[in-house]
Write a protein that holds these residues in place. Structure first.
Motif, PDB file in Angstrom:
ATOM      1  N   ARG A  15       0.979  -1.280  -0.193  1.00  0.00           N
ATOM      2  CA  ARG A  15      -0.058  -0.130   0.008  1.00  0.00           C
ATOM      3  C   ARG A  15       0.873   1.319   0.037  1.00  0.00           C
ATOM      4  O   ARG A  15       0.592   2.252  -0.804  1.00  0.00           O
ATOM      5  CB  ARG A  15      -0.896  -0.048   1.141  1.00  0.00           C
ATOM      6  CG  ARG A  15      -2.125  -0.864   1.017  1.00  0.00           C
ATOM      7  CD  ARG A  15      -3.340  -0.641   1.806  1.00  0.00           C
ATOM      8  NE  ARG A  15      -3.776  -1.708   2.382  1.00  0.00           N
ATOM      9  CZ  ARG A  15      -3.522  -2.468   3.527  1.00  0.00           C
ATOM     10  NH1 ARG A  15      -2.532  -1.946   4.222  1.00  0.00           N
ATOM     11  NH2 ARG A  15      -4.004  -3.533   3.556  1.00  0.00           N
ATOM     12  N   THR A  18       2.464   1.651  -3.491  1.00  0.00           N
ATOM     13  CA  THR A  18       1.487   2.049  -4.372  1.00  0.00           C
ATOM     14  C   THR A  18       1.011   3.544  -4.201  1.00  0.00           C
ATOM     15  O   THR A  18       1.100   4.373  -5.273  1.00  0.00           O
ATOM     16  CB  THR A  18       0.176   1.353  -4.209  1.00  0.00           C
ATOM     17  OG1 THR A  18       0.680  -0.015  -4.345  1.00  0.00           O
ATOM     18  CG2 THR A  18      -1.041   1.553  -5.245  1.00  0.00           C
ATOM     19  N   GLU A  19       1.040   4.264  -3.043  1.00  0.00           N
ATOM     20  CA  GLU A  19       0.757   5.443  -2.617  1.00  0.00           C
ATOM     21  C   GLU A  19       1.896   6.253  -3.288  1.00  0.00           C
ATOM     22  O   GLU A  19       1.865   7.500  -3.712  1.00  0.00           O
ATOM     23  CB  GLU A  19       0.421   5.627  -1.297  1.00  0.00           C
ATOM     24  CG  GLU A  19      -0.742   5.155  -0.752  1.00  0.00           C
ATOM     25  CD  GLU A  19      -0.899   5.037   0.704  1.00  0.00           C
ATOM     26  OE1 GLU A  19      -0.219   5.924   1.523  1.00  0.00           O
ATOM     27  OE2 GLU A  19      -1.784   4.565   1.253  1.00  0.00           O
ATOM     28  N   ILE A  21       4.104   5.403  -5.570  1.00  0.00           N
ATOM     29  CA  ILE A  21       4.231   5.749  -6.973  1.00  0.00           C
ATOM     30  C   ILE A  21       3.137   6.584  -7.608  1.00  0.00           C
ATOM     31  O   ILE A  21       3.367   7.390  -8.462  1.00  0.00           O
ATOM     32  CB  ILE A  21       3.862   4.097  -7.566  1.00  0.00           C
ATOM     33  CG1 ILE A  21       5.359   3.223  -7.222  1.00  0.00           C
ATOM     34  CG2 ILE A  21       3.782   4.224  -9.109  1.00  0.00           C
ATOM     35  CD1 ILE A  21       5.098   1.622  -7.384  1.00  0.00           C
ATOM     36  N   ARG A  22       1.969   6.312  -7.107  1.00  0.00           N
ATOM     37  CA  ARG A  22       0.890   7.217  -7.606  1.00  0.00           C
ATOM     38  C   ARG A  22       1.537   8.829  -7.463  1.00  0.00           C
ATOM     39  O   ARG A  22       0.940   9.491  -8.579  1.00  0.00           O
ATOM     40  CB  ARG A  22      -0.394   7.032  -6.687  1.00  0.00           C
ATOM     41  CG  ARG A  22      -1.665   7.839  -7.265  1.00  0.00           C
ATOM     42  CD  ARG A  22      -2.837   7.328  -6.562  1.00  0.00           C
ATOM     43  NE  ARG A  22      -3.332   6.209  -7.090  1.00  0.00           N
ATOM     44  CZ  ARG A  22      -3.526   5.112  -6.214  1.00  0.00           C
ATOM     45  NH1 ARG A  22      -3.271   5.110  -5.026  1.00  0.00           N
ATOM     46  NH2 ARG A  22      -3.969   3.635  -6.576  1.00  0.00           N
ATOM     47  N   GLU A  23       1.810   9.104  -6.322  1.00  0.00           N
ATOM     48  CA  GLU A  23       2.209  10.569  -6.257  1.00  0.00           C
ATOM     49  C   GLU A  23       3.388  10.957  -7.081  1.00  0.00           C
ATOM     50  O   GLU A  23       3.384  11.933  -7.728  1.00  0.00           O
ATOM     51  CB  GLU A  23       3.037  10.755  -4.561  1.00  0.00           C
ATOM     52  CG  GLU A  23       2.961  12.070  -4.034  1.00  0.00           C
ATOM     53  CD  GLU A  23       1.938  13.107  -4.389  1.00  0.00           C
ATOM     54  OE1 GLU A  23       2.143  14.031  -4.874  1.00  0.00           O
ATOM     55  OE2 GLU A  23       0.804  12.734  -4.225  1.00  0.00           O
ATOM     56  N   LEU A  25       3.997   9.557  -9.960  1.00  0.00           N
ATOM     57  CA  LEU A  25       3.218   9.671 -11.425  1.00  0.00           C
ATOM     58  C   LEU A  25       2.760  11.082 -11.485  1.00  0.00           C
ATOM     59  O   LEU A  25       2.654  11.730 -12.602  1.00  0.00           O
ATOM     60  CB  LEU A  25       2.393   8.730 -11.659  1.00  0.00           C
ATOM     61  CG  LEU A  25       2.723   7.298 -12.037  1.00  0.00           C
ATOM     62  CD1 LEU A  25       2.108   6.167 -12.026  1.00  0.00           C
ATOM     63  CD2 LEU A  25       4.006   7.232 -13.297  1.00  0.00           C
ATOM     64  N   ILE A  26       1.859  11.659 -10.435  1.00  0.00           N
ATOM     65  CA  ILE A  26       1.068  12.658 -10.359  1.00  0.00           C
ATOM     66  C   ILE A  26       2.108  13.890 -10.532  1.00  0.00           C
ATOM     67  O   ILE A  26       2.007  14.876 -11.398  1.00  0.00           O
ATOM     68  CB  ILE A  26       0.354  12.641  -9.041  1.00  0.00           C
ATOM     69  CG1 ILE A  26      -1.191  12.020  -9.264  1.00  0.00           C
ATOM     70  CG2 ILE A  26      -0.170  14.395  -8.775  1.00  0.00           C
ATOM     71  CD1 ILE A  26      -1.786  11.817  -7.961  1.00  0.00           C
ATOM     72  N   ASN A  29       3.488  14.284 -14.080  1.00  0.00           N
ATOM     73  CA  ASN A  29       2.565  13.862 -15.297  1.00  0.00           C
ATOM     74  C   ASN A  29       3.071  14.303 -16.477  1.00  0.00           C
ATOM     75  O   ASN A  29       2.987  14.352 -17.736  1.00  0.00           O
ATOM     76  CB  ASN A  29       1.158  14.257 -14.733  1.00  0.00           C
ATOM     77  CG  ASN A  29       0.056  13.965 -15.693  1.00  0.00           C
ATOM     78  OD1 ASN A  29      -0.020  12.704 -16.296  1.00  0.00           O
ATOM     79  ND2 ASN A  29      -0.496  14.838 -16.042  1.00  0.00           N
TER      80      ASN A  29
END
Length: 80
Positions: A15, A18-19, A21-23, A25-26, A29
């Motif tokens: 988790r 994942t958080e 990586i998401r950050e 990518l944002i 971007n």
């Protein structure tokens, strides 16, 4: 995810990753979209072109010779 199948600490680590990586990518971007558009337009990019695009977004990339492998803190691993 079914936490009954895996260890709780592994689930927590997944988790967290994942958080993160998401950050990332944002945060990147615009940079990633610019790379994707350039690649789509040309079909391929040279390392120099990737470096130029990266610098536009404040990312410092360095081109190394082929087969260059960087292992962070390699010397410390050798000393163990």
């Amino acid at each position: 995810m079914d936490t009954s199948l895996t260890d709780w600490s592994i689930e927590k680590m997944i988790r967290t990753c994942t958080e993160e990586i998401r950050e990332l990518l944002i945060q990147n971007n615009d940079y990633l979209l610019t790379l994707a558009k350039a690649l789509n337009a040309k079909g391929n990019l040279t390392p120099e072109e990737v470096v130029t695009i990266a610098r536009e977004f404040g990312n410092l990339l360095i081109i190394k010779e082929e087969n260059y492998l960087h292992l962070a803190e390699y010397q410390k691993l050798l000393e163990k």
